[in-house]
Design a protein around this motif. Structure first.
Motif, PDB file in Angstrom:
ATOM      1  N   LYS A 194      56.495  75.502 -73.677  1.00 57.67           N
ATOM      2  CA  LYS A 194      57.650  73.952 -73.615  1.00 57.67           C
ATOM      3  C   LYS A 194      56.319  73.040 -74.451  1.00 57.67           C
ATOM      4  N   SER A 237      57.619  73.018 -78.342  1.00 56.87           N
ATOM      5  CA  SER A 237      59.153  72.154 -78.244  1.00 56.87           C
ATOM      6  C   SER A 237      58.830  70.721 -78.351  1.00 56.87           C
ATOM      7  N   GLN A 293      57.225  69.723 -81.240  1.00 61.25           N
ATOM      8  CA  GLN A 293      58.086  69.690 -82.163  1.00 61.25           C
ATOM      9  C   GLN A 293      59.095  68.583 -81.771  1.00 61.25           C
ATOM     10  N   LYS A 294      59.226  68.043 -80.805  1.00 65.89           N
ATOM     11  CA  LYS A 294      60.285  67.068 -80.966  1.00 65.89           C
ATOM     12  C   LYS A 294      60.030  65.578 -80.968  1.00 65.89           C
TER      13      LYS A 294
END
Ligand code: SER
Length: 425
Positions: free
Chosen positions: A417, A420, A423-424
């Motif tokens: 998580k 992610s 990366q966002k």
């Protein structure tokens, strides 16, 4: 006492002492974005504590349906439920600690006839996490009139500071009453005078609402001092009826027996009854299964009930029969035919989804069963790559006596998580 008699006795006690009955709310909060569900009797009354609205009367009483998914990991023990009814009483700028404790003790030992020797009272002891909020020595002194000092127990903020309900709102130190069910009920040995399963909190006999916590975590005084009490109706019924759990009280006896005859495992029978009951309450109020917020919690509740049934080799169609039996006994005068058909519809939709998940997952799970082991990396791949939910993996392992590497698995999920999230950005 039947559950109905407990309810009546509680209401009458406060009505006879100049409290007024106030209609409970539904389980979905109105005008309160800080809270997903009504989780206590006080939640719909927040504006009365902050002074935004005037309460209809300074002393109130009612019984409120509550939903608490925070307790979902404890369901299956004797006294937690994702849904329960809270018997509550309130004073808004009227009486405070002394009268609240007097009333609670009198109702419990007088009207309900519980011997004082089986009761303990807890009081708030502060620590460095609560700057400006002192220990509640006043309540400890008041309790000395009723209980010996070894049964007046100081507890830290995580146990004895209640609220806010949501991110911000009214809150305060609380005093709780614990009932000693006897040593045969102890669930495990702990280094504490209050032993889970043996000593059950039956009444939060007073949150002494005197602070407002804002979103930054800063406490400021409320315009008036208030009392908010809450007692689980099912817990009282469990004690009076000497039942093994809140799910086995008179009111739920019929559906519980139907479930347990097939499941034959008390923990899972309780989980299934609890989750189906909560799902009925949610669908009744218009929540539908989805992958976000309330809808996701509903989906998970239904799925968990299905896992308990499916992995025992029982056809999922039985769930409809259990839901019908529960619908007959939950106290809801308004469960209309329309609600019943909606419940049947969503149950059937989710069943179809679950069956297709099992068809997709079957061959992977069979491999786990054949290997007789599951390491965390493999579990992680099954979840993130194949979409097999962790509660299914965990229960599947338990059924096959395979240790589930939960800690390491959760660490991998967290790591995933975090990546992610980064990366966002
Ligand atoms: N709000 C408190 C609780 O939920 C007392 O009702 O325990």
């Amino acid at each position: 006492m039947t559950t109905e008699e407990v309810r009546q006795a509680f209401l009458e006690y406060f009505l006879e002492r100049d409290h007024r009955l106030v209609e409970p709310s539904g389980i979905i909060p109105k005008d309160d974005s800080t809270l997903m569900f009504i989780n206590s009797g006080m939640a719909p009354m927040k504006p009365y504590f902050t002074g935004q609205l005037r309460p209809p009367y300074p002393r109130l009483v009612n019984i409120q349906d509550c939903i608490r998914f925070v307790d979902v990991g404890s369901i299956g023990d004797s006294y937690h439920g994702t849904s329960f009814r809270m018997m509550g009483s309130w004073s808004f700028g009227d009486y405070f600690k002394e009268r609240a404790i007097e009333l609670a003790f009198d109702l419990i030992t007088g009207t309900f006839g519980i011997p004082a020797e089986r009761l303990s009272g807890t009081v708030f002891v502060t620590d460095e996490s609560m700057p400006g909020v002192p220990s509640d020595e006043e309540s400890a002194r008041i309790w000395e009139r009723f209980l010996p000092s070894n049964r007046i127990i100081g507890r830290p903020p995580e146990d004895n500071f209640w609220g806010p309900a949501g991110i911000s709102g009214p809150c305060g130190p609380c005093t709780e009453i614990f009932f000693d069910r006897g040593e045969e009920f102890a669930e495990r040995e702990v280094d504490d005078v209050l032993v889970p399963g043996r000593h059950i909190e039956i009444w939060n006999a007073g949150v002494f609402m005197q602070y407002f916590k804002d979103e930054a975590g800063v406490f400021s005084p409320l315009p008036m001092k208030c009392v908010d009490t809450g007692a689980g109706l099912e817990r009282f019924a469990m004690i009076f009826q000497n039942r093994a759990s809140i799910h086995e009280i008179d009111q739920y006896e019929k559906p519980y027996q139907l479930i347990d005859q097939r499941i034959g495992d008390a923990i899972w029978s309780r989980i299934i009854l609890d989750h189906l009951k909560t799902s009925i309450l949610m669908i009744r109020e218009g929540i539908t299964p989805s992958n976000t917020r309330e809808g996701y919690l509903l989906r998970r509740a239904l799925r968990r009930a299905m896992i308990g049934v499916y992995l025992r080799g029982i056809s999922l169609t039985i769930l409809q029969e259990w839901v019908e039996s529960l619908s007959e006994v939950i106290d809801d005068k308004d469960l209309t035919l329309r609600h019943k058909s909606e419940i049947a519809h969503w149950l059937s939709e989710e069943r179809t989804g679950f069956e297709s998940l099992m068809r997709r997952s079957g061959k992977y799970l069979d491999k786990v069963a054949a290997a007789k082991e599951l390491d965390a990396q493999h579990a992680f791949t099954l979840k993130t790559g194949m979409g097999i939910p962790e509660d299914l993996l965990e229960e599947f392992c338990s059924q096959h006596n395979i240790p589930f590497p939960k800690t390491e698995f959760l660490r991998l999920i967290e790591e995933h998580k975090e990546i992610s999230r980064r990366q966002k950005k």
